[in-house]
Write an enzyme that holds these catalytic residues in place. Structure first.
Site: not given
Ligand code: BES
Ligand code: ZN
Ligand code: MN
Length: 498
Positions: A266, A278, A352
């Protein structure tokens, strides 16, 4: 800046000339014998006297520095704790901690008495390799964007492993230096800010890296990605002026006939969350969302440098998850490279989506196995915290290889299940699947269950480095910032690949 170099020396301990010498001791085993006794005699018993006077017990983490000011300026007694509990983790973190300390005290060179860090369960080769590797990765610092007092930055120039073994450890030193470079270069690129490290910049970096190490490299731009019908990946990249790139690196170490191992990484150069933006502080550090792709690239470089007898391909989708008038939205239905339709419930579950297309693309190359490296979820923090990395696999053989590589590399992993019940949670009312469940739970597993739809029966594993990609601590082999997660793990896996 000049690199730290590590060498092996077989000279007599009492003949060593250096700024410092590290000697390891196990708890309550501080009497001197053999070479150490000879050294002590040569130095008028200052070591044995110091042990006695300070009642040095060699507790784990205990350090005593003896200012000898002779051939050796500074003799450092290093407590390793109980011999029965001692292992390569303790060795690595202790040696890294002492290296950091010496550097911060302006020492530029030091020696390590290898045998004093050995217990009966460790073999010489592992010991030498991990000693070199942990110094080199423990001393890492990211300073590319500092402009003030650059000349005052402290640096270790030379480390000498002193041994009375008849082996010269050249293979181990080579492996350690290649692995350390792969880890540290991964850290550098992951630490590089997102206004610099755009998808195009990372793709150009990959091209350069490929040219230097003799890898094949193909780069596809946004128009090609759209034409190739990578509908999910293209949609995620659409909301940024920094257009996406797909980088494919190929290494042929086993000749033409053998199917490759595929690494899919990724590479989100910045994850704002998209329209599901975010909030602060969760938006901080989202430059680390490219950690999987960067780890895959440097694993490839390391394979080439070590000439490992295996074929490997890395497929790394690079894009920026941003917001503008062209950004993809919740409710959109996207068509993936394998023709599956995906309903978007949350634009922040973008990893994903880009991996869906990259996995389906990699699966077409008929790989022996696909390993996905991704900062996929924040939920990985809940599972294992910063100590280890959760992974999931459709294949017991592959999961066994990853567990073995974990033991060898000292990168801790733990397997989670891919039970069929989870599949229900991402069934969509309007499309084949949706990108997150209506009621979020088991985030790491659901992320993997989503990805599994795109690997087309190829043995597959997904490694979620969402938490372990970054370190808040500056301790042991860790330095603040990017960790280079999964590089050592993947290198060990490929080193032993059969
Ligand atoms: N890149 C993030 C995951 C992440 C979050 C990695 C914090 C490292 C630190 C990923 O794209 C993401 O935002 N995931 C979400 C998923 C949710 C929307 C189901 C998450 O983990 O909040
Ligand atoms: Zn991400
Ligand atoms: Mn994300």
């Amino acid at each position: 800046m000049e690199k730290t170099s590590v060498a092996v020396s077989k000279s007599d301990l009492s003949k060593i000339k250096d700024n410092a010498l590290l000697i390891g001791f196990f708890k309550d085993k501080t009497s001197l014998a053999g070479d150490l006794k000879k050294l002590d005699n040569e130095y008028q018993n200052i070591i044995s006297e110091c042990i006695k006077k300070n009642s040095f017990k060699a507790e784990k983490g205990e350090l005593k520095s003896i200012f000898a000011n002779r051939n050796i300026k500074n003799i450092v007694l290093v407590g390793l704790g109980e011999e029965e509990k001692y292992d390569l983790y303790i060795l690595s973190n202790t040696i890294a901690d002492v290296s950091k300390r010496l550097r911060d005290n302006s020492t530029e060179t030091f020696s390590i008495c290898l045998e004093s860090f050995k217990n009966s369960r460790l073999n010489d080769e592992e010991l030498a390799e991990k000693t070199a590797l942990s110094c080199l990765i423990g001393l890492y610092k990211f300073i590319d964007y500092k402009t003030k007092d650059k000349d005052k930055i402290k640096k270790i120039k030379q480390i000498t492993i002193v041994t009375n073994s008849n082996k010269n450890f050249q293979d181990q030193l080579k492996y350690a230096s290649v692995a350390a470079e792969a880890v540290n270069k991964t850290r550098d690129m992951v630490n590089t800010p997102p206004n610099v490290a755009t998808p195009e910049y990372v793709a150009n970096y990959a091209k350069e890296l490929a040219k230097k190490s003799g890898l094949k490299c193909s780069v596809f731009d946004d128009r090609q990605i759209e034409k190739m019908k990578m509908g999910c990946f293209f949609a995620v990249g659409k909301g940024s002026v920094n257009k996406p790139r797909l980088v494919v690196l190929e290494y042929n170490g086993a000749g033409k006939g053998k199917n490759p191992v595929a690494l899919v990484g990724k590479g989100v150069t910045f994850d704002s969350g998209g329209l599901n933006v975010k909030p602060y502080p969760y938006i901080l550090n989202m430059k680390d969302d490219k950690g999987g792709a960067i780890a895959a690239m440097h694993t490839m470089e390391a394979c080439a440098k070590l000439k490992l007898p295996v074929n490997v391909v890395a497929v790394t989708p690079l894009c920026e998850n941003m917001i503008d008038a062209g950004a993809f939205r919740p409710d959109d239905v996207l068509t993936a490279y394998n023709k599956m339709t995906v309903e978007i419930k949350n634009t922040d579950a973008e990893g994903r989506l880009i991996l869906a297309d990259a996995l389906a693309y990699a699966a077409e190359m008929k790989p022996e196995a696909i390993i996905c490296l991704a900062t996929l979820t924040g939920a990985s923090t809940v599972v294992l915290g910063s100590v280890g990395t959760p992974f999931l696999s459709t294949d017991d053989g592959l999961s066994g290889k990853i567990k073995k590589a974990s033991e060898k590399s000292l990168e801790k992993v733990w397997e989670l299940p891919l039970w069929p019940e989870y599949e229900e949670k991402i069934k969509s009312d309007v499309a084949d699947i949706q990108n997150i469940p209506d009621d979020p739970e088991a985030g790491v597993i659901i992320g993997a269950v989503f990805l599994k739809n795109f690997v087309n029966d190829v043995p597959w594993a997904h490694i979620d480095i969402g938490t372990t990609v970054w370190s808040k601590a500056d301790k042991g082999i860790l330095a603040k910032g990017a960790t280079g997660a999964a590089v050592r793990l993947m290198m060990e896996m490929l080193r032993e690949w059969k």
